[in-house]
Design a protein around this motif. Structure first.
Motif, PDB file in Angstrom:
ATOM      1  N   UNK A 278       0.908  -1.354  -0.064  1.00 27.98           N
ATOM      2  CA  UNK A 278       0.086  -0.111   0.101  1.00 27.98           C
ATOM      3  C   UNK A 278       0.781   1.541   0.088  1.00 27.98           C
ATOM      4  N   UNK A 279       1.879   1.177   0.969  1.00 28.53           N
ATOM      5  CA  UNK A 279       2.649   2.613   0.757  1.00 28.53           C
ATOM      6  C   UNK A 279       3.602   2.584  -0.506  1.00 28.53           C
ATOM      7  N   UNK A 280       3.867   1.664  -1.076  1.00 33.63           N
ATOM      8  CA  UNK A 280       4.598   1.805  -2.362  1.00 33.63           C
ATOM      9  C   UNK A 280       3.584   2.199  -3.432  1.00 33.63           C
ATOM     10  N   UNK A 281       2.126   1.700  -3.335  1.00 30.82           N
ATOM     11  CA  UNK A 281       1.446   2.088  -4.409  1.00 30.82           C
ATOM     12  C   UNK A 281       1.188   3.813  -4.388  1.00 30.82           C
ATOM     13  N   UNK A 282       0.861   4.159  -2.849  1.00 28.38           N
ATOM     14  CA  UNK A 282       0.711   5.425  -2.694  1.00 28.38           C
ATOM     15  C   UNK A 282       1.896   6.439  -3.093  1.00 28.38           C
TER      16      UNK A 282
ATOM     17  N   UNK B  87       7.366  13.450  -4.683  1.00 26.45           N
ATOM     18  CA  UNK B  87       8.472  14.381  -4.125  1.00 26.45           C
ATOM     19  C   UNK B  87       7.749  15.194  -2.983  1.00 26.45           C
ATOM     20  N   UNK B  88       6.500  15.530  -2.980  1.00 29.70           N
ATOM     21  CA  UNK B  88       5.859  16.181  -2.089  1.00 29.70           C
ATOM     22  C   UNK B  88       5.665  15.074  -0.641  1.00 29.70           C
ATOM     23  N   UNK B  89       5.423  13.838  -0.958  1.00 34.42           N
ATOM     24  CA  UNK B  89       5.517  12.977  -0.079  1.00 34.42           C
ATOM     25  C   UNK B  89       6.947  12.642   0.785  1.00 34.42           C
ATOM     26  N   UNK B  90       7.911  12.738  -0.058  1.00 37.13           N
ATOM     27  CA  UNK B  90       9.101  12.843   0.701  1.00 37.13           C
ATOM     28  C   UNK B  90       9.715  14.039   1.352  1.00 37.13           C
ATOM     29  N   UNK B  91       9.288  15.366   0.727  1.00 39.26           N
ATOM     30  CA  UNK B  91       9.416  16.208   1.672  1.00 39.26           C
ATOM     31  C   UNK B  91       8.631  16.472   2.853  1.00 39.26           C
ATOM     32  N   UNK B  92       7.298  16.247   2.623  1.00 42.43           N
ATOM     33  CA  UNK B  92       6.554  16.277   3.831  1.00 42.43           C
ATOM     34  C   UNK B  92       7.024  15.146   4.874  1.00 42.43           C
TER      35      UNK B  92
ATOM     36  N   UNK C 175       9.219  14.623  10.164  1.00 39.06           N
ATOM     37  CA  UNK C 175      10.256  14.134  11.316  1.00 39.06           C
ATOM     38  C   UNK C 175      11.082  15.160  12.113  1.00 39.06           C
ATOM     39  N   UNK C 176      11.475  15.883  11.391  1.00 37.02           N
ATOM     40  CA  UNK C 176      12.303  17.052  11.841  1.00 37.02           C
ATOM     41  C   UNK C 176      11.327  17.898  12.848  1.00 37.02           C
TER      42      UNK C 176
END
Length: 315
Positions: free
Chosen positions: A261-265, A272-277, A282-283
């Motif tokens: 599911x995570x891979x599909x999303x 890129x937005x998901x990675x940035x968010x 986390x920070x």
């Protein structure tokens, strides 16, 4: 009578009486439960917050200290499963339905009704993600760690029964084998039972809503009861089959489906937005970790704290 039979009988009787009372007097039971919960979080909410903070920092200290190298078993014992299998079983048992229900619902709710920010704003989005990370991050696992390590240490290192009463051996001594120990285990069984019931309730609501959305099954009370019966039956079969069969295989399947599911999303969504968010969230989570660990909202937002953080720690 063996201790396990005494604990089972007393816990079963209390649980049955509770179920019958709530079935025949739902209004009064709901009012009593609400008043009890409100009284606990109002008077002892600070204790919940402080306890979980202590659990977290104690777990981190234990991991980094020389005590973190103590083997939970005999010195020559080796783990029965690999890290991935253990992770799958712990994750499925520790989060499971809860994170599937709240993983999306919680940040959306905080985004719409934040504590400190303008609803629907960028600040609200950041606050929503930070709060969700806080509720489902290190603190929740610290609660499991303290109980799990205590059970494992006294059960496998000192040969005591693998029950909650054994974790109190340094305080109670041999009295853990008497009525006081029975009472501890009864309370542990009831606490576990009601905690699982909460998780099951959330899961059934989610499954029922999904089936209703697809047009497969109306979201009625009868269908929810049937779903509860079906899920409980599968869970019972899994537990009865032992770790090597049902629990292990269902847990590994659960994690594989979650990863899929995570891979599909990740692939289908705004990657890129998901990675940035994720990186920014986390920070923010780490930046506010100490403040959130001791935040009791004594001056404002007390009701929010009762219905979110304190509810989580109690659950």
């Amino acid at each position: 009578m063996p201790a396990s039979r005494i604990v089972f009988t007393v816990a079963a009787v209390v649980a049955t009486l509770f179920v019958l009372a709530t079935a025949f007097f739902p209004g009064r039971a709901a009012a009593l439960a609400g008043a009890l919960q409100d009284g606990i979080v109002t008077r002892f909410g600070w204790f919940y917050i402080l306890s979980v903070a202590i659990f977290l920092f104690f777990s981190l200290w234990l991991m980094l200290s020389r005590y973190g190298r103590i083997r939970l078993g005999d010195d020559e014992d080796e783990p029965d499963y690999g890290y991935l299998t253990w992770f799958a079983m712990l994750f499925a048992a520790g989060m499971g339905i809860g994170i599937m229900f709240y993983g999306v619902a919680e940040p959306m709710l905080h985004f719409g009704t934040p504590r400190f920010s303008e609803p629907g704003s960028i600040a609200a989005a950041k606050e929503a993600m930070e709060t969700t990370f806080f509720h489902w991050g290190l603190h929740a696992w610290a609660i499991y760690i303290v109980v799990g390590l205590s059970l494992a240490y006294f059960g496998y290192r000192h040969g005591l029964p693998l029950t909650v009463r054994s974790t109190l051996y340094p305080l109670l001594g041999e009295r853990i084998h008497g009525p006081l120990g029975h009472l501890v285990d009864v309370m542990a069984v009831l606490g576990t039972l009601f905690g699982i019931a909460t998780s099951l309730g959330f899961g059934v609501l989610q499954v029922g809503s999904g089936l209703a959305f697809l047009g497969w099954l109306p979201a009625t009370t009868t269908n929810h009861v049937l779903l509860i019966a079906g899920i409980t039956a599968v869970t019972t079969l899994s537990a009865a089959s032992g770790l090597d069969r049902g629990v292990r295989r269902l847990s590994e399947l659960n994690v594989l489906l979650a990863v899929a599911l995570v891979c599909f999303v990740f692939i289908a969504g705004p990657t890129v937005f998901l990675l940035s968010t994720f990186v920014e969230s986390v920070g923010l989570y780490l930046q506010e970790l100490v403040l959130n660990s001791f935040r009791t909202t004594a001056f404002r937002h007390a009701e929010w704290q009762k219905t979110w953080t304190m509810f989580y720690w109690g659950w």
